[in-house]
Write an enzyme that holds these catalytic residues in place. Sequence first.
Site, PDB file in Angstrom:
ATOM      1  N   ASN A  87       0.804  -1.227   0.000  1.00  0.00           N
ATOM      2  CA  ASN A  87       0.000   0.000   0.000  1.00  0.00           C
ATOM      3  C   ASN A  87       0.836   1.276   0.000  1.00  0.00           C
ATOM      4  O   ASN A  87       0.314   2.358   0.270  1.00  0.00           O
ATOM      5  CB  ASN A  87      -0.954   0.023   1.197  1.00  0.00           C
ATOM      6  N   ILE A  94       1.051   6.882   0.386  1.00  0.00           N
ATOM      7  CA  ILE A  94       0.224   5.820   0.945  1.00  0.00           C
ATOM      8  C   ILE A  94      -1.046   5.702   0.110  1.00  0.00           C
ATOM      9  O   ILE A  94      -1.754   6.686  -0.090  1.00  0.00           O
ATOM     10  CB  ILE A  94      -0.105   6.101   2.421  1.00  0.00           C
ATOM     11  N   CYS A  95      -1.301   4.496  -0.370  1.00  0.00           N
ATOM     12  CA  CYS A  95      -2.451   4.238  -1.237  1.00  0.00           C
ATOM     13  C   CYS A  95      -3.379   3.246  -0.553  1.00  0.00           C
ATOM     14  O   CYS A  95      -3.210   2.046  -0.703  1.00  0.00           O
ATOM     15  CB  CYS A  95      -1.979   3.656  -2.568  1.00  0.00           C
ATOM     16  N   VAL A  96      -4.301   3.750   0.235  1.00  0.00           N
ATOM     17  CA  VAL A  96      -5.294   2.904   0.894  1.00  0.00           C
ATOM     18  C   VAL A  96      -6.668   3.512   0.665  1.00  0.00           C
ATOM     19  O   VAL A  96      -6.804   4.715   0.481  1.00  0.00           O
ATOM     20  CB  VAL A  96      -5.021   2.738   2.409  1.00  0.00           C
TER      21      VAL A  96
END
Length: 114
Positions: A87, A94-96
């Site tokens: 993620n 941050i890729c959530v």
Amino acid sequence: KNSNVENLPPHILRLVYKEVSLLSSDPPDGIKLFPNEEDITDVQVAIEGPEGTPYAGGLFRMKLVLGKEFPAAPPKGFFLTKIFHPNVGPSGEICVNVLKRDWRAELGIRHVLL
């Protein structure tokens, strides 16, 4: 570096200040906040790697940047410590889902840090 303080309405700044103050005095386990006195929209934290994971024993620096649309729009999160995680992008972004399509204004900073 651009500060977003002047872009946020006073009631949002009060909300952010209150939440950051509370998080500083009563942080979630394994998370330490380093509030930026000059720019409350720049939230820096250190996160201890959770026991029982490959990150155990590590200390990971991260920052949240609250944009002028906060809390209607999610903050942007970045790891400052190089980390390999599905993620986290190559530049630390941050890729959530909670920072994208699942964001709700009432979630707040604590929810993002957890």
